[in-house]
Design a protein around this motif. Structure first.
Motif, mmCIF file in Angstrom:
data_model
loop_
_atom_site.group_PDB
_atom_site.id
_atom_site.type_symbol
_atom_site.label_atom_id
_atom_site.label_comp_id
_atom_site.label_asym_id
_atom_site.label_seq_id
_atom_site.Cartn_x
_atom_site.Cartn_y
_atom_site.Cartn_z
ATOM 1 N N GLU A 1 0.838 -1.203 0.000
ATOM 2 C CA GLU A 1 0.000 0.000 0.000
ATOM 3 C C GLU A 1 0.874 1.255 0.000
ATOM 4 O O GLU A 1 1.998 1.252 0.494
ATOM 5 C CB GLU A 1 -0.906 0.059 1.242
ATOM 6 C CG GLU A 1 -1.813 -1.123 1.427
ATOM 7 C CD GLU A 1 -1.304 -2.094 2.466
ATOM 8 O OE1 GLU A 1 -2.115 -2.744 3.141
ATOM 9 O OE2 GLU A 1 -0.068 -2.191 2.597
ATOM 10 N N SER A 2 0.307 2.314 -0.523
ATOM 11 C CA SER A 2 0.943 3.625 -0.460
ATOM 12 C C SER A 2 -0.138 4.688 -0.553
ATOM 13 O O SER A 2 -1.289 4.392 -0.900
ATOM 14 C CB SER A 2 1.962 3.807 -1.590
ATOM 15 O OG SER A 2 1.337 3.711 -2.843
ATOM 16 N N GLY B 1 -0.995 6.968 1.992
ATOM 17 C CA GLY B 1 -1.516 7.503 3.239
ATOM 18 C C GLY B 1 -0.827 8.803 3.613
ATOM 19 O O GLY B 1 0.146 9.216 2.987
ATOM 20 N N LEU C 1 -5.330 6.123 -1.984
ATOM 21 C CA LEU C 1 -4.487 5.000 -1.594
ATOM 22 C C LEU C 1 -4.300 4.076 -2.793
ATOM 23 O O LEU C 1 -5.220 3.888 -3.585
ATOM 24 C CB LEU C 1 -5.119 4.219 -0.448
ATOM 25 C CG LEU C 1 -5.474 5.011 0.817
ATOM 26 C CD1 LEU C 1 -6.023 4.062 1.878
ATOM 27 C CD2 LEU C 1 -4.294 5.782 1.336
ATOM 28 N N CYS D 1 -2.719 0.153 -3.957
ATOM 29 C CA CYS D 1 -2.324 -1.178 -3.512
ATOM 30 C C CYS D 1 -1.813 -1.931 -4.733
ATOM 31 O O CYS D 1 -2.611 -2.279 -5.611
ATOM 32 C CB CYS D 1 -3.501 -1.899 -2.882
ATOM 33 S SG CYS D 1 -3.194 -3.638 -2.520
ATOM 34 N N THR E 1 -1.191 1.356 5.660
ATOM 35 C CA THR E 1 -0.747 2.740 5.500
ATOM 36 C C THR E 1 -1.642 3.620 6.380
ATOM 37 O O THR E 1 -2.852 3.411 6.443
ATOM 38 C CB THR E 1 -0.786 3.175 4.024
ATOM 39 O OG1 THR E 1 -0.212 4.469 3.882
ATOM 40 C CG2 THR E 1 -2.204 3.179 3.457
ATOM 41 N N GLN E 2 -1.032 4.572 7.055
ATOM 42 C CA GLN E 2 -1.769 5.388 8.019
ATOM 43 C C GLN E 2 -2.429 6.573 7.327
ATOM 44 O O GLN E 2 -1.790 7.283 6.538
ATOM 45 C CB GLN E 2 -0.827 5.882 9.122
ATOM 46 C CG GLN E 2 -1.490 6.757 10.158
ATOM 47 C CD GLN E 2 -2.503 6.003 11.005
ATOM 48 O OE1 GLN E 2 -2.326 4.812 11.305
ATOM 49 N NE2 GLN E 2 -3.571 6.684 11.418
#
Length: 120
Positions: free
Chosen positions: A6-7, A9, A20, A22, A114-115
């Motif tokens: 994931e990226s 966030g 986001l 994935c 991811t936050q």
């Protein structure tokens, strides 16, 4: 080997947007239903959205009308466009593959998360 990365966030103000991503490896998006889950501090994990191989989508009531899931088979990537973000959307978001919904939302394969933090 199935992998999900994931990226996207980050920190955003209420009313803002994030997307986001994935990216999957070890399988194609046609092989499994792909979903997004989230876990907020002190709360149980929640199924947010999913998309199947045919493109049918599902959204939790809490995000319906604000979040959009999509996929790019050529890039083997699933996206979650999040608009009109609220502080209650703050959570760690996880991409998952081979998702099912009965009896509860769950999956066999998970990304690292991811936050997403939404400030008021």
């Amino acid at each position: 080997q199935v992998q999900l990365v994931e990226s996207g966030g980050g920190l955003v103000q209420a009313g803002g947007s994030l997307r986001l991503s994935c990216t999957a490896s070890g399988f194609t998006l046609d092989d499994y239903r792909i979903g997004w889950f989230r876990r907020a501090p002190g709360k149980e994990r929640e199924g947010v959205s999913c998309i199947n191989s045919g493109g049918s989508t599902y959204y939790a009531d809490s995000v319906k009308g604000r979040f959009t899931i999509s996929k790019d088979n050529a890039k083997n990537t699933v996206y979650l466009q999040m608009n009109s973000l609220k502080p209650e959307d703050t959570a760690a978001y996880y991409c998952a593959a081979d998702v099912w919904s009965v009896p509860d939302w769950n999956a066999n394969y998970w990304g690292q998360g991811t936050q997403v933090t939404v400030s008021s």
